[in-house]
Design a protein around this motif. Structure first.
Motif, mmCIF file in Angstrom:
data_model
loop_
_atom_site.group_PDB
_atom_site.id
_atom_site.type_symbol
_atom_site.label_atom_id
_atom_site.label_comp_id
_atom_site.label_asym_id
_atom_site.label_seq_id
_atom_site.Cartn_x
_atom_site.Cartn_y
_atom_site.Cartn_z
ATOM 1 N N ALA A 26 0.841 -1.198 0.000
ATOM 2 C CA ALA A 26 0.000 0.000 0.000
ATOM 3 C C ALA A 26 0.877 1.249 0.000
ATOM 4 C CB ALA A 26 -0.934 -0.009 1.204
ATOM 5 N N ASP A 27 1.989 1.221 0.714
ATOM 6 C CA ASP A 27 2.888 2.373 0.733
ATOM 7 C C ASP A 27 3.440 2.657 -0.663
ATOM 8 O OD1 ASP A 27 2.530 2.788 3.433
ATOM 9 O OD2 ASP A 27 4.366 1.737 4.026
ATOM 10 N N ARG A 28 3.840 1.605 -1.362
ATOM 11 C CA ARG A 28 4.375 1.775 -2.719
ATOM 12 C C ARG A 28 3.284 2.314 -3.649
ATOM 13 N NH1 ARG A 28 6.887 3.564 -6.382
ATOM 14 N NH2 ARG A 28 7.798 2.325 -8.023
ATOM 15 N N PHE A 29 2.057 1.831 -3.488
ATOM 16 C CA PHE A 29 0.960 2.354 -4.308
ATOM 17 C C PHE A 29 0.759 3.842 -4.027
ATOM 18 C CE2 PHE A 29 -3.420 3.702 -4.816
ATOM 19 C CZ PHE A 29 -3.572 3.485 -6.182
ATOM 20 N N ASN A 30 0.762 4.216 -2.745
ATOM 21 C CA ASN A 30 0.566 5.621 -2.385
ATOM 22 C C ASN A 30 1.663 6.506 -2.964
ATOM 23 O OD1 ASN A 30 -1.802 5.047 -0.992
ATOM 24 N ND2 ASN A 30 -0.729 4.744 0.938
ATOM 25 N N GLU A 31 2.905 6.017 -2.966
ATOM 26 C CA GLU A 31 4.020 6.759 -3.569
ATOM 27 C C GLU A 31 3.786 6.942 -5.062
ATOM 28 O OE1 GLU A 31 7.576 4.550 -2.768
ATOM 29 O OE2 GLU A 31 7.360 4.767 -0.598
ATOM 30 N N GLN A 32 3.411 5.864 -5.733
ATOM 31 C CA GLN A 32 3.185 5.912 -7.185
ATOM 32 C C GLN A 32 2.004 6.824 -7.510
ATOM 33 O OE1 GLN A 32 5.366 4.136 -9.300
ATOM 34 N NE2 GLN A 32 4.470 5.570 -10.721
ATOM 35 N N PHE A 33 0.940 6.726 -6.711
ATOM 36 C CA PHE A 33 -0.245 7.553 -6.903
ATOM 37 C C PHE A 33 0.116 9.034 -6.752
ATOM 38 C CE2 PHE A 33 -3.963 9.781 -5.196
ATOM 39 C CZ PHE A 33 -4.900 9.506 -6.182
ATOM 40 N N GLN A 34 0.893 9.362 -5.706
ATOM 41 C CA GLN A 34 1.280 10.752 -5.479
ATOM 42 C C GLN A 34 2.165 11.274 -6.608
ATOM 43 O OE1 GLN A 34 -0.004 12.662 -2.888
ATOM 44 N NE2 GLN A 34 0.835 14.297 -4.148
ATOM 45 N N ALA A 35 3.091 10.454 -7.087
ATOM 46 C CA ALA A 35 3.968 10.861 -8.190
ATOM 47 C C ALA A 35 3.149 11.133 -9.445
ATOM 48 C CB ALA A 35 5.020 9.783 -8.452
ATOM 49 N N SER A 36 2.169 10.278 -9.712
ATOM 50 C CA SER A 36 1.305 10.463 -10.878
ATOM 51 C C SER A 36 0.473 11.733 -10.720
ATOM 52 C CB SER A 36 0.393 9.244 -11.045
ATOM 53 O OG SER A 36 -0.569 9.475 -12.038
ATOM 54 N N LYS A 37 -0.047 11.954 -9.523
ATOM 55 C CA LYS A 37 -0.858 13.146 -9.243
ATOM 56 C C LYS A 37 -0.016 14.413 -9.441
ATOM 57 C CE LYS A 37 -3.661 15.103 -5.511
ATOM 58 N NZ LYS A 37 -4.128 14.885 -4.139
ATOM 59 N N ASP A 38 1.199 14.409 -8.909
ATOM 60 C CA ASP A 38 2.080 15.575 -9.015
ATOM 61 C C ASP A 38 2.464 15.881 -10.455
ATOM 62 O OD1 ASP A 38 1.955 15.752 -6.255
ATOM 63 O OD2 ASP A 38 3.950 14.897 -5.922
ATOM 64 N N SER A 39 2.644 14.848 -11.266
ATOM 65 C CA SER A 39 3.057 15.040 -12.657
ATOM 66 C C SER A 39 1.868 15.254 -13.593
ATOM 67 C CB SER A 39 3.856 13.822 -13.141
ATOM 68 O OG SER A 39 2.989 12.700 -13.258
ATOM 69 N N ASN A 40 0.661 15.017 -13.081
ATOM 70 C CA ASN A 40 -0.578 15.100 -13.864
ATOM 71 C C ASN A 40 -0.585 14.118 -15.039
ATOM 72 O OD1 ASN A 40 -3.191 16.186 -13.915
ATOM 73 N ND2 ASN A 40 -2.640 17.482 -15.651
ATOM 74 N N LYS A 41 0.205 13.042 -14.911
ATOM 75 C CA LYS A 41 0.192 11.986 -15.929
ATOM 76 C C LYS A 41 -0.993 11.068 -15.679
ATOM 77 C CE LYS A 41 4.991 11.250 -17.227
ATOM 78 N NZ LYS A 41 6.027 10.234 -17.325
ATOM 79 N N LEU A 42 -1.489 10.482 -16.748
ATOM 80 C CA LEU A 42 -2.525 9.466 -16.618
ATOM 81 C C LEU A 42 -1.917 8.236 -15.959
ATOM 82 C CD1 LEU A 42 -5.416 8.463 -17.308
ATOM 83 C CD2 LEU A 42 -4.434 7.544 -19.420
ATOM 84 N N MET A 43 -2.613 7.700 -14.967
ATOM 85 C CA MET A 43 -2.198 6.442 -14.347
ATOM 86 C C MET A 43 -3.289 5.419 -14.628
ATOM 87 S SD MET A 43 -0.831 5.520 -10.511
ATOM 88 C CE MET A 43 -2.311 5.566 -9.561
ATOM 89 N N VAL A 44 -2.902 4.280 -15.185
ATOM 90 C CA VAL A 44 -3.831 3.204 -15.495
ATOM 91 C C VAL A 44 -3.542 2.077 -14.519
ATOM 92 C CG1 VAL A 44 -4.698 1.650 -17.274
ATOM 93 C CG2 VAL A 44 -3.746 3.880 -17.931
#
Length: 126
Positions: A26-44
């Protein structure tokens, strides 16, 4: 020894696996989610299970989409391994693909529907 280890890495990248990030905590997911949010990239996000036939069926297509849409981030989550993340995203069937941009869900595809998934990725990744 270097050549022994380089062969598996080369075959993995040839299959496109390196473009999909497997998340195991879950921690790794939260890191990836935050990075995607910060970059405004689409996350699938591919919510799947090892025992799910349709999940295994669409996996090569998901890897191919990850290699094609290099401006998006593709992650894979096993619903049994990360049930708390699956519950948070209200995943009730596998596979479920959740498309997230700017920290918000923008679309969802339930089932092994490659064409619909590709169309939505194209729509939201540009």
């Amino acid at each position: 020894m270097g050549s022994f280890f380089s062969t598996p890495a080369a075959s993995r990248s040839d299959e496109g696996e390196s473009a999909v990030i497997a998340i195991h905590s879950a921690d790794r997911f939260n890191e990836q989610f935050q990075a995607s949010k910060d970059s405004n990239k689409l996350m699938v996000i591919d919510f799947s299970a090892s025992w799910c036939g349709p999940c295994r069926f669409i996996e090569p297509a998901f890897k191919a989409l990850a290699a094609k849409f290099t401006d998006a981030v593709f992650v894979k989550i096993d619903v049994d391994e990360l049930s708390e993340v699956s519950r948070k995203w209200r995943v009730e069937a596998m596979p479920t693909f959740v498309l997230v941009k700017g920290g918000q869900e923008v679309s969802r595809v339930v089932g092994a529907k490659k064409d619909e998934l590709e169309r939505k990725i194209h729509m939201f990744s540009t």
